[in-house]
Design a protein around this motif. Structure first.
Motif, PDB file in Angstrom:
ATOM      1  N   GLN A  24      -2.966   5.049 -21.806  1.00  0.00           N
ATOM      2  CA  GLN A  24      -3.686   4.535 -20.645  1.00  0.00           C
ATOM      3  C   GLN A  24      -3.056   5.046 -19.345  1.00  0.00           C
ATOM      4  O   GLN A  24      -1.901   5.473 -19.335  1.00  0.00           O
ATOM      5  N   THR A  25      -3.830   4.996 -18.272  1.00  0.00           N
ATOM      6  CA  THR A  25      -3.368   5.439 -16.955  1.00  0.00           C
ATOM      7  C   THR A  25      -3.410   4.259 -15.992  1.00  0.00           C
ATOM      8  O   THR A  25      -4.452   3.594 -15.887  1.00  0.00           O
ATOM      9  N   PRO A  26      -2.300   3.970 -15.297  1.00  0.00           N
ATOM     10  CA  PRO A  26      -2.325   2.890 -14.307  1.00  0.00           C
ATOM     11  C   PRO A  26      -3.122   3.303 -13.071  1.00  0.00           C
ATOM     12  O   PRO A  26      -3.185   4.483 -12.714  1.00  0.00           O
ATOM     13  N   LEU A  41      -6.767   2.391 -17.156  1.00  0.00           N
ATOM     14  CA  LEU A  41      -7.950   3.073 -17.676  1.00  0.00           C
ATOM     15  C   LEU A  41      -7.570   3.919 -18.875  1.00  0.00           C
ATOM     16  O   LEU A  41      -6.413   4.349 -18.998  1.00  0.00           O
ATOM     17  N   ASP A  42      -8.538   4.147 -19.756  1.00  0.00           N
ATOM     18  CA  ASP A  42      -8.301   5.026 -20.898  1.00  0.00           C
ATOM     19  C   ASP A  42      -7.995   6.426 -20.386  1.00  0.00           C
ATOM     20  O   ASP A  42      -8.785   7.018 -19.638  1.00  0.00           O
ATOM     21  N   LEU A  73     -13.519   7.477  -5.861  1.00  0.00           N
ATOM     22  CA  LEU A  73     -12.198   8.005  -6.197  1.00  0.00           C
ATOM     23  C   LEU A  73     -11.515   8.427  -4.899  1.00  0.00           C
ATOM     24  O   LEU A  73     -12.065   9.201  -4.135  1.00  0.00           O
ATOM     25  N   ARG A  74     -10.326   7.897  -4.632  1.00  0.00           N
ATOM     26  CA  ARG A  74      -9.641   8.217  -3.386  1.00  0.00           C
ATOM     27  C   ARG A  74      -8.426   9.113  -3.591  1.00  0.00           C
ATOM     28  O   ARG A  74      -8.102   9.943  -2.753  1.00  0.00           O
ATOM     29  N   ASP A  75      -7.746   8.966  -4.732  1.00  0.00           N
ATOM     30  CA  ASP A  75      -6.553   9.776  -4.961  1.00  0.00           C
ATOM     31  C   ASP A  75      -6.193   9.723  -6.436  1.00  0.00           C
ATOM     32  O   ASP A  75      -6.552   8.764  -7.142  1.00  0.00           O
ATOM     33  N   VAL A  85      -2.556  12.456 -16.486  1.00  0.00           N
ATOM     34  CA  VAL A  85      -2.890  11.801 -15.212  1.00  0.00           C
ATOM     35  C   VAL A  85      -1.945  10.609 -15.059  1.00  0.00           C
ATOM     36  O   VAL A  85      -1.916   9.710 -15.899  1.00  0.00           O
ATOM     37  N   LEU A  86      -1.153  10.624 -13.990  1.00  0.00           N
ATOM     38  CA  LEU A  86      -0.109   9.605 -13.812  1.00  0.00           C
ATOM     39  C   LEU A  86      -0.618   8.337 -13.137  1.00  0.00           C
ATOM     40  O   LEU A  86      -0.156   7.241 -13.441  1.00  0.00           O
ATOM     41  N   HIS A  87      -1.553   8.476 -12.214  1.00  0.00           N
ATOM     42  CA  HIS A  87      -2.018   7.312 -11.453  1.00  0.00           C
ATOM     43  C   HIS A  87      -3.342   7.655 -10.784  1.00  0.00           C
ATOM     44  O   HIS A  87      -3.617   8.813 -10.486  1.00  0.00           O
ATOM     45  N   VAL A  88      -4.162   6.639 -10.538  1.00  0.00           N
ATOM     46  CA  VAL A  88      -5.454   6.872  -9.887  1.00  0.00           C
ATOM     47  C   VAL A  88      -5.759   5.714  -8.927  1.00  0.00           C
ATOM     48  O   VAL A  88      -5.415   4.565  -9.202  1.00  0.00           O
ATOM     49  N   ASP A  89      -6.351   6.054  -7.776  1.00  0.00           N
ATOM     50  CA  ASP A  89      -6.714   5.060  -6.756  1.00  0.00           C
ATOM     51  C   ASP A  89      -8.222   5.072  -6.536  1.00  0.00           C
ATOM     52  O   ASP A  89      -8.815   6.146  -6.367  1.00  0.00           O
TER      53      ASP A  89
END
Length: 201
Positions: A24-26, A41-42, A73-75, A85-89
């Motif tokens: 999962q990705t935080p 997220l998966d 999606l911002r970042d 993918v380490l992180h998503v905003d």
């Protein structure tokens, strides 16, 4: 596009590492009147979604525990060399508030332009996306750049673009979007040929 998120209770580096090991990705959802929410997220679904242009420039339906909200999606951060993918905003979208975001540019009709067809020119894309403002309902997936009339030595500027209804460019400058030029090797070859003709005379 729809994405599924899960509430994330644990925070910190260790918790994020455990999430990634579990596939999962935080991430985080912020903006609007609600408080920021930490989510997971998966990873595989997110990784493949990030490869799609529409994921970066469309309003997304984010579902968390059965509740759907619209986000942009911002970042996102990816690992330096791993396919990870380490992180998503994500930012919440308010239908009544204008968005400030980037949308991709799609270049069309280059092959029929005088620059390419008549002069064997090269068209350079100076900008690949454009900063815009609009209401969520007017957000385009992309903006088309028509190169059909481009001649060698000419450029397409921001003022030449036909922006969709309700969409305005953020930049106050008349940005250069694309240029057409003759390849350097071709120019020198033509120059040498002309010089050779002059000497022959």
């Amino acid at each position: 596009m729809k994405i599924i998120g899960f509430p994330r209770k644990e925070q910190g580096t260790g918790a994020s590492r455990r999430l990634r090991i579990a596939g999962q990705t935080p991430g985080i959802v912020y903006g609007g009147t609600a408080a920021p929410v930490n989510i997971a997220l998966d990873h595989n679904a997110l990784y493949h979604a990030l490869k799609k242009e529409t994921f970066h420039a469309s309003i997304l339906d984010l579902e968390i525990e059965g509740k759907v909200e619209q986000v942009l999606l911002r970042d996102f951060q990816v690992h330096a060399f791993k396919q990870l993918v380490l992180h998503v905003d994500f930012q919440r979208v308010d239908a009544s508030q204008k968005l400030h975001t980037k949308v991709p540019l799609h270049f069309v009709n280059a092959e029929v332009s005088p620059a390419v067809k008549l002069s064997s020119g090269i068209i350079s894309h100076v900008q690949s996306d454009l900063d815009i403002q609009c209401l969520p309902k007017n957000l385009p997936e992309f903006i088309e750049v028509d190169l059909a009339n481009l001649q060698v030595g000419q450029s397409v500027h921001l003022a030449d673009l036909k922006l969709p209804v309700g969409v305005t460019a953020v930049s106050q400058e008349n940005l250069t979007i694309a240029t057409a030029s003759v390849p350097a090797g071709q120019v020198s070859a033509e120059g040498e040929a002309a010089a050779g003709d002059a000497e022959a005379k």
